[in-house]
Scaffold this motif. Structure first.
Motif, PDB file in Angstrom:
ATOM      1  N   CYS A 155      12.757   3.073  -3.096  1.00 58.12           N
ATOM      2  CA  CYS A 155      11.239   2.361  -2.422  1.00 58.12           C
ATOM      3  C   CYS A 155      12.237   0.768  -2.904  1.00 58.12           C
ATOM      4  O   CYS A 155      11.787   0.940  -1.514  1.00 58.12           O
ATOM      5  CB  CYS A 155      11.152   2.644  -3.147  1.00 58.12           C
ATOM      6  SG  CYS A 155       9.917   4.088  -3.416  1.00 58.12           S
ATOM      7  N   ASP A 201       0.924  -0.937   0.124  1.00 58.88           N
ATOM      8  CA  ASP A 201       0.362  -0.201   0.228  1.00 58.88           C
ATOM      9  C   ASP A 201       0.780   1.929  -0.399  1.00 58.88           C
ATOM     10  O   ASP A 201       1.007   1.631   0.809  1.00 58.88           O
ATOM     11  CB  ASP A 201      -1.049   0.170   1.461  1.00 58.88           C
ATOM     12  CG  ASP A 201      -2.205   1.286   1.195  1.00 58.88           C
ATOM     13  OD1 ASP A 201      -2.185   1.414   0.635  1.00 58.88           O
ATOM     14  OD2 ASP A 201      -2.128   1.733   1.879  1.00 58.88           O
ATOM     15  N   ILE A 202       1.483   1.402  -1.184  1.00 55.74           N
ATOM     16  CA  ILE A 202       2.195   2.764  -1.294  1.00 55.74           C
ATOM     17  C   ILE A 202       1.678   3.323  -2.345  1.00 55.74           C
ATOM     18  O   ILE A 202       1.350   2.969  -3.230  1.00 55.74           O
ATOM     19  CB  ILE A 202       3.862   2.885  -1.267  1.00 55.74           C
ATOM     20  CG1 ILE A 202       3.316   1.457  -2.370  1.00 55.74           C
ATOM     21  CG2 ILE A 202       4.378   2.715   0.423  1.00 55.74           C
ATOM     22  CD1 ILE A 202       5.855   1.612  -3.073  1.00 55.74           C
ATOM     23  N   ASN A 203       1.914   4.825  -2.455  1.00 59.88           N
ATOM     24  CA  ASN A 203       1.703   5.320  -3.488  1.00 59.88           C
ATOM     25  C   ASN A 203       2.910   5.770  -4.926  1.00 59.88           C
ATOM     26  O   ASN A 203       3.602   6.792  -4.397  1.00 59.88           O
ATOM     27  CB  ASN A 203       0.512   7.208  -3.360  1.00 59.88           C
ATOM     28  CG  ASN A 203       0.363   7.925  -4.074  1.00 59.88           C
ATOM     29  OD1 ASN A 203       0.583   7.207  -5.812  1.00 59.88           O
ATOM     30  ND2 ASN A 203      -0.716   8.396  -4.831  1.00 59.88           N
ATOM     31  N   TYR A 204       2.574   4.857  -5.611  1.00 56.43           N
ATOM     32  CA  TYR A 204       3.847   5.363  -6.657  1.00 56.43           C
ATOM     33  C   TYR A 204       4.362   6.476  -7.126  1.00 56.43           C
ATOM     34  O   TYR A 204       5.585   6.426  -7.355  1.00 56.43           O
ATOM     35  CB  TYR A 204       4.154   4.180  -7.564  1.00 56.43           C
ATOM     36  CG  TYR A 204       4.851   3.989  -8.399  1.00 56.43           C
ATOM     37  CD1 TYR A 204       6.032   2.982  -8.073  1.00 56.43           C
ATOM     38  CD2 TYR A 204       5.022   4.318 -10.012  1.00 56.43           C
ATOM     39  CE1 TYR A 204       7.007   2.682  -9.103  1.00 56.43           C
ATOM     40  CE2 TYR A 204       6.105   4.118 -10.700  1.00 56.43           C
ATOM     41  CZ  TYR A 204       7.283   3.982 -10.017  1.00 56.43           C
ATOM     42  OH  TYR A 204       8.304   3.345 -10.583  1.00 56.43           O
ATOM     43  N   VAL A 226       6.183   8.113  -4.490  1.00 54.93           N
ATOM     44  CA  VAL A 226       7.452   8.461  -3.746  1.00 54.93           C
ATOM     45  C   VAL A 226       7.967   7.706  -4.909  1.00 54.93           C
ATOM     46  O   VAL A 226       9.175   8.089  -4.302  1.00 54.93           O
ATOM     47  CB  VAL A 226       6.409   7.253  -2.591  1.00 54.93           C
ATOM     48  CG1 VAL A 226       7.998   6.999  -1.316  1.00 54.93           C
ATOM     49  CG2 VAL A 226       5.306   7.487  -1.687  1.00 54.93           C
ATOM     50  N   CYS A 227       7.604   7.169  -5.573  1.00 50.54           N
ATOM     51  CA  CYS A 227       8.489   5.914  -6.158  1.00 50.54           C
ATOM     52  C   CYS A 227       9.130   6.396  -7.605  1.00 50.54           C
ATOM     53  O   CYS A 227      10.078   5.959  -7.810  1.00 50.54           O
ATOM     54  CB  CYS A 227       8.317   4.421  -6.124  1.00 50.54           C
ATOM     55  SG  CYS A 227       7.760   3.870  -4.615  1.00 50.54           S
TER      56      CYS A 227
END
Length: 153
Positions: free
Chosen positions: A126, A106-109, A112-113
């Motif tokens: 990341c 559950d990360i907002n690509y 963040v990445c």
């Protein structure tokens, strides 16, 4: 992680011990907290224990006694006046094989990445962060975990 016992042959016996984190430093020790530690005995140690063989053992602990002004003391695990003797079998170890798996995180690509939005090093950061989290979660050495991609889909 799991701690490794140190074993040494003493005559015909094998003596194994486990150093507790914190060692003999009494200043930071909270004696009001009960804790358990898990350790493993290596079959490649000085005692030459063999896989699938049965061994007997007794447990003792050395440390400080908070009821006796933190004096050093040793305790043998006993039932009444008798030391408890138990046994264990060294499990057969199969050859470790790498596994590959996919997992959804559950990360907002994009936030963040994504290297286009966040700079060229964002995706590698990341991957490094995910690797560190997996190392902590699985208790595996970092060189055993490879994160190939953090891209969605």
């Amino acid at each position: 992680g799991i701690l490794d016992f140190t074993c040494q042959r003493v005559g015909s016996e094998c003596c194994c011990w486990l150093w507790v984190p914190g060692g003999s430093d009494r200043t930071e020790r909270n004696v009001d907290i009960s804790r358990s530690l898990t350790g493993r005995v290596s079959t490649s140690g000085q005692c030459g224990m063999s896989m699938a063989e049965r061994y007997i053992f007794m447990t003792l602990a050395a440390g400080v006694n908070p009821l006796s002004d933190m004096q050093e003391s040793g305790v043998v695990y006993a039932a009444g006046d008798e030391a408890v003797i138990a046994d264990f079998t060294v499990p057969e170890r199969t050859e470790a094989k790498p596994i590959q798996f996919e997992m959804k995180v559950d990360i907002n690509y994009e936030e963040v990445c994504d290297p286009v939005i966040n700079g060229a090093e964002a995706e590698e950061q990341c991957k490094a962060q995910m690797q560190a989290e997996l190392v902590a979660l699985l208790g595996a050495p970092p060189e055993m975990i490879t994160v190939r991609s953090v891209r969605p889909g």
